[in-house]
Motif scaffolding. Structure first.
Motif, PDB file in Angstrom:
ATOM      1  N   ALA A   1      -6.621   8.691  12.971  1.00 35.91           N
ATOM      2  CA  ALA A   1      -7.487   9.303  14.006  1.00 35.91           C
ATOM      3  C   ALA A   1      -7.224   8.718  15.395  1.00 35.91           C
ATOM      4  CB  ALA A   1      -8.959   9.150  13.623  1.00 35.91           C
ATOM      5  N   GLY A   2      -5.962   8.513  15.717  1.00 30.58           N
ATOM      6  CA  GLY A   2      -5.594   8.014  17.042  1.00 30.58           C
ATOM      7  C   GLY A   2      -5.455   6.514  17.148  1.00 30.58           C
ATOM      8  N   ALA A   3      -5.886   5.770  16.113  1.00 33.07           N
ATOM      9  CA  ALA A   3      -5.857   4.304  16.188  1.00 33.07           C
ATOM     10  C   ALA A   3      -4.437   3.757  16.282  1.00 33.07           C
ATOM     11  CB  ALA A   3      -6.566   3.697  14.973  1.00 33.07           C
ATOM     12  N   LEU A   4      -3.447   4.528  15.793  1.00 32.88           N
ATOM     13  CA  LEU A   4      -2.054   4.060  15.871  1.00 32.88           C
ATOM     14  C   LEU A   4      -1.584   3.894  17.307  1.00 32.88           C
ATOM     15  CD1 LEU A   4       0.316   5.708  13.222  1.00 32.88           C
ATOM     16  CD2 LEU A   4       0.200   3.335  13.914  1.00 32.88           C
TER      17      LEU A   4
ATOM     18  N   ILE B   1       0.861  -1.186   0.000  1.00 28.86           N
ATOM     19  CA  ILE B   1       0.000   0.000   0.000  1.00 28.86           C
ATOM     20  C   ILE B   1       0.900   1.240   0.000  1.00 28.86           C
ATOM     21  CG2 ILE B   1      -1.661   1.336   1.362  1.00 28.86           C
ATOM     22  CD1 ILE B   1      -2.931  -1.096   0.088  1.00 28.86           C
ATOM     23  N   GLU B   2       0.679   2.145  -0.955  1.00 29.67           N
ATOM     24  CA  GLU B   2       1.575   3.291  -1.136  1.00 29.67           C
ATOM     25  C   GLU B   2       0.979   4.628  -0.698  1.00 29.67           C
ATOM     26  OE1 GLU B   2       2.239   2.747  -5.292  1.00 29.67           O
ATOM     27  OE2 GLU B   2       4.080   1.585  -4.968  1.00 29.67           O
ATOM     28  N   ASP B   3      -0.329   4.688  -0.561  1.00 25.87           N
ATOM     29  CA  ASP B   3      -0.997   5.944  -0.207  1.00 25.87           C
ATOM     30  C   ASP B   3      -1.106   6.060   1.314  1.00 25.87           C
ATOM     31  OD1 ASP B   3      -2.791   7.997   0.340  1.00 25.87           O
ATOM     32  OD2 ASP B   3      -4.047   7.577  -1.395  1.00 25.87           O
ATOM     33  N   PRO B   4      -0.505   7.088   1.923  1.00 28.70           N
ATOM     34  CA  PRO B   4      -0.566   7.217   3.387  1.00 28.70           C
ATOM     35  C   PRO B   4      -1.983   7.369   3.924  1.00 28.70           C
ATOM     36  CG  PRO B   4       0.364   9.201   2.383  1.00 28.70           C
ATOM     37  CD  PRO B   4       0.291   8.162   1.309  1.00 28.70           C
ATOM     38  N   HIS B   5      -2.869   7.984   3.131  1.00 31.05           N
ATOM     39  CA  HIS B   5      -4.266   8.124   3.581  1.00 31.05           C
ATOM     40  C   HIS B   5      -4.944   6.752   3.639  1.00 31.05           C
ATOM     41  CE1 HIS B   5      -3.303  12.198   2.084  1.00 31.05           C
ATOM     42  NE2 HIS B   5      -4.029  12.570   3.127  1.00 31.05           N
ATOM     43  N   ASN B   6      -4.649   5.894   2.670  1.00 29.52           N
ATOM     44  CA  ASN B   6      -5.191   4.536   2.704  1.00 29.52           C
ATOM     45  C   ASN B   6      -4.672   3.780   3.922  1.00 29.52           C
ATOM     46  OD1 ASN B   6      -7.019   4.202   0.607  1.00 29.52           O
ATOM     47  ND2 ASN B   6      -5.460   3.697  -0.900  1.00 29.52           N
ATOM     48  N   LEU B   7      -3.363   3.859   4.162  1.00 32.25           N
ATOM     49  CA  LEU B   7      -2.799   3.131   5.311  1.00 32.25           C
ATOM     50  C   LEU B   7      -3.401   3.628   6.617  1.00 32.25           C
ATOM     51  CD1 LEU B   7      -0.927   1.092   6.585  1.00 32.25           C
ATOM     52  CD2 LEU B   7       0.932   2.773   6.448  1.00 32.25           C
ATOM     53  N   GLY B   8      -3.516   4.942   6.771  1.00 38.12           N
ATOM     54  CA  GLY B   8      -4.108   5.487   7.996  1.00 38.12           C
ATOM     55  C   GLY B   8      -5.541   5.029   8.182  1.00 38.12           C
TER      56      GLY B   8
ATOM     57  N   ILE C   1      -5.619   1.337   9.227  1.00 36.56           N
ATOM     58  CA  ILE C   1      -5.271   1.155  10.645  1.00 36.56           C
ATOM     59  C   ILE C   1      -6.470   1.521  11.524  1.00 36.56           C
ATOM     60  CG2 ILE C   1      -3.797   2.009  12.518  1.00 36.56           C
ATOM     61  CD1 ILE C   1      -1.571   2.325  10.344  1.00 36.56           C
ATOM     62  N   ARG C   2      -7.177   2.560  11.144  1.00 35.46           N
ATOM     63  CA  ARG C   2      -8.390   2.963  11.891  1.00 35.46           C
ATOM     64  C   ARG C   2      -9.446   1.863  11.817  1.00 35.46           C
ATOM     65  NH1 ARG C   2     -11.552   8.720  10.886  1.00 35.46           N
ATOM     66  NH2 ARG C   2     -13.023   8.537  12.611  1.00 35.46           N
ATOM     67  N   THR C   3      -9.670   1.336  10.616  1.00 41.03           N
ATOM     68  CA  THR C   3     -10.636   0.246  10.440  1.00 41.03           C
ATOM     69  C   THR C   3     -10.203  -0.990  11.214  1.00 41.03           C
ATOM     70  OG1 THR C   3     -11.321   1.034   8.266  1.00 41.03           O
ATOM     71  CG2 THR C   3     -11.687  -1.298   8.739  1.00 41.03           C
ATOM     72  N   ALA C   4      -8.908  -1.303  11.175  1.00 42.54           N
ATOM     73  CA  ALA C   4      -8.384  -2.476  11.896  1.00 42.54           C
ATOM     74  C   ALA C   4      -8.723  -2.383  13.374  1.00 42.54           C
ATOM     75  CB  ALA C   4      -6.876  -2.583  11.693  1.00 42.54           C
ATOM     76  N   ASN C   5      -8.535  -1.202  13.941  1.00 39.05           N
ATOM     77  CA  ASN C   5      -8.825  -1.017  15.358  1.00 39.05           C
ATOM     78  C   ASN C   5     -10.303  -1.206  15.652  1.00 39.05           C
ATOM     79  OD1 ASN C   5      -9.694   1.219  17.592  1.00 39.05           O
ATOM     80  ND2 ASN C   5      -7.777   0.201  18.126  1.00 39.05           N
ATOM     81  N   LEU C   6     -11.161  -0.599  14.842  1.00 42.28           N
ATOM     82  CA  LEU C   6     -12.597  -0.662  15.086  1.00 42.28           C
ATOM     83  C   LEU C   6     -13.171  -2.051  14.837  1.00 42.28           C
ATOM     84  CD1 LEU C   6     -13.546   2.779  13.531  1.00 42.28           C
ATOM     85  CD2 LEU C   6     -13.675   2.142  15.950  1.00 42.28           C
ATOM     86  N   ALA C   7     -12.533  -2.815  13.930  1.00 44.71           N
ATOM     87  CA  ALA C   7     -13.009  -4.172  13.634  1.00 44.71           C
ATOM     88  C   ALA C   7     -12.407  -5.216  14.570  1.00 44.71           C
ATOM     89  CB  ALA C   7     -12.683  -4.531  12.176  1.00 44.71           C
ATOM     90  N   GLY C   8     -11.563  -4.770  15.490  1.00 45.01           N
ATOM     91  CA  GLY C   8     -11.004  -5.690  16.470  1.00 45.01           C
ATOM     92  C   GLY C   8      -9.804  -6.484  15.984  1.00 45.01           C
TER      93      GLY C   8
ATOM     94  N   VAL D   1      -0.095   9.327   7.895  1.00 51.71           N
ATOM     95  CA  VAL D   1      -0.718   8.064   8.317  1.00 51.71           C
ATOM     96  C   VAL D   1      -1.257   8.207   9.740  1.00 51.71           C
ATOM     97  CG1 VAL D   1      -0.281   5.637   8.874  1.00 51.71           C
ATOM     98  CG2 VAL D   1       0.677   6.630   6.786  1.00 51.71           C
ATOM     99  N   ALA D   2      -0.441   8.782  10.617  1.00 55.39           N
ATOM    100  CA  ALA D   2      -0.854   8.953  12.015  1.00 55.39           C
ATOM    101  C   ALA D   2      -2.112   9.811  12.115  1.00 55.39           C
ATOM    102  CB  ALA D   2       0.283   9.570  12.827  1.00 55.39           C
ATOM    103  N   ARG D   3      -2.139  10.908  11.369  1.00 54.79           N
ATOM    104  CA  ARG D   3      -3.317  11.796  11.413  1.00 54.79           C
ATOM    105  C   ARG D   3      -4.559  11.097  10.867  1.00 54.79           C
ATOM    106  NH1 ARG D   3       0.427  15.701   9.712  1.00 54.79           N
ATOM    107  NH2 ARG D   3      -0.190  15.401   7.532  1.00 54.79           N
TER     108      ARG D   3
END
Length: 244
Positions: free
Chosen positions: A144-147, A104-111, A114-121, A139-141
């Motif tokens: 939304a804090g999921a990192l 994955i090359e787009d930082p917005h996609n990666l961020g 990571i947010r979805t990963a957190n919410l999906a458990g 990516v960190a921004r």
């Protein structure tokens, strides 16, 4: 936290030797002197991606104007180990659920992933060291804090990592239009969800290592979803099956 830009030959050498996690190394194309060769050796030792660029690009990246032909980008967040993900799953009393990203090359996609990963458990996200975005400030921004809560590990080879995780009892499903309908697959148990590059999808070698190939039903006029949206759709099918 923002990523750190380290400029200059000696500072970059010291950054490597002090153990800093360097995401990307930019070197002036054609530069071959002693200190630069030392930096290249350190980069190879740490399996760091090197990008050879023109002086204009280095000047653009530089914050001091004193880059001496070398700029290193240090990750905005520390990377975790895959063992940390297993520990998190064990602590929660759940079967491991990892999301693996194939370039994955787009930082917005990666961020967003990571947010979805957190919410999906999911218990962690695994990314490759090369040809992919690392943990940048963007990516960190976007996460939304999921990192702060979701471990992210960096590995040399996604296909090899899948093989190693299979030995620990995990199954793998990758997203691909030519697969079976995701609703027809058994996605329960210890599972890794593999999502491919925004343009080319999951690479052939990685796809061959997966046990299942899942297709998301499409009803529109275009044939693919954004990588982060595809991750969300498949991750929540895994959530649905776990709940049931």
């Amino acid at each position: 936290m923002s990523e750190t830009v380290i400029e200059g030959r000696n500072p970059v050498i010291e950054a490597f030797r002090s153990g800093k996690e360097i995401d990307k190394l930019y070197i002036l194309d054609g530069c071959q002197d002693g200190p630069v060769m030392t930096i290249k050796r350190e980069a190879r030792k740490h399996d760091t991606l090197i990008k050879y660029v023109a002086k204009d690009r280095l000047d653009q990246l530089s914050e001091t104007g004193m880059h001496q032909g070398v700029i290193a980008i240090v990750a905005a967040y520390e990377y975790s180990e895959i063992d940390d993900m297993f520990e998190l799953a064990k602590k929660k009393g759940e079967d491991p659920f990892f999301i693996l990203l194939d370039n994955i090359e787009d930082p917005h996609n990666l961020g967003a992933i990571i947010r979805t990963a957190n919410l999906a458990g999911a218990h962690g996200v695994i990314i490759p060291k090369n040809r992919a975005v690392g943990l940048t400030a963007t990516v960190a921004r976007t996460s939304a804090g999921a990192l702060n809560y979701t471990p992210v590990a960096k590995v040399t080879n996604i296909a090899k990592t899948i093989e190693e995780l299979k030995e620990k009892g995990m199954w793998f499903v990758c997203a691909d239009m030519d697969g079976d309908r995701m609703y027809d697959l058994n996605l329960k148990g210890s599972i890794g969800l593999v999502i491919g590059n925004e343009g080319s999808g999951v690479g052939r070698l990685v796809k061959e290592k997966c046990d299942m190939v899942a297709a998301i039903p499409m009803k529109g006029d275009i044939d693919s979803l954004n990588a982060s949206v595809a991750t969300g759709v498949l991750a929540y099918e895994i959530v649905r099956q776990r709940i049931n």
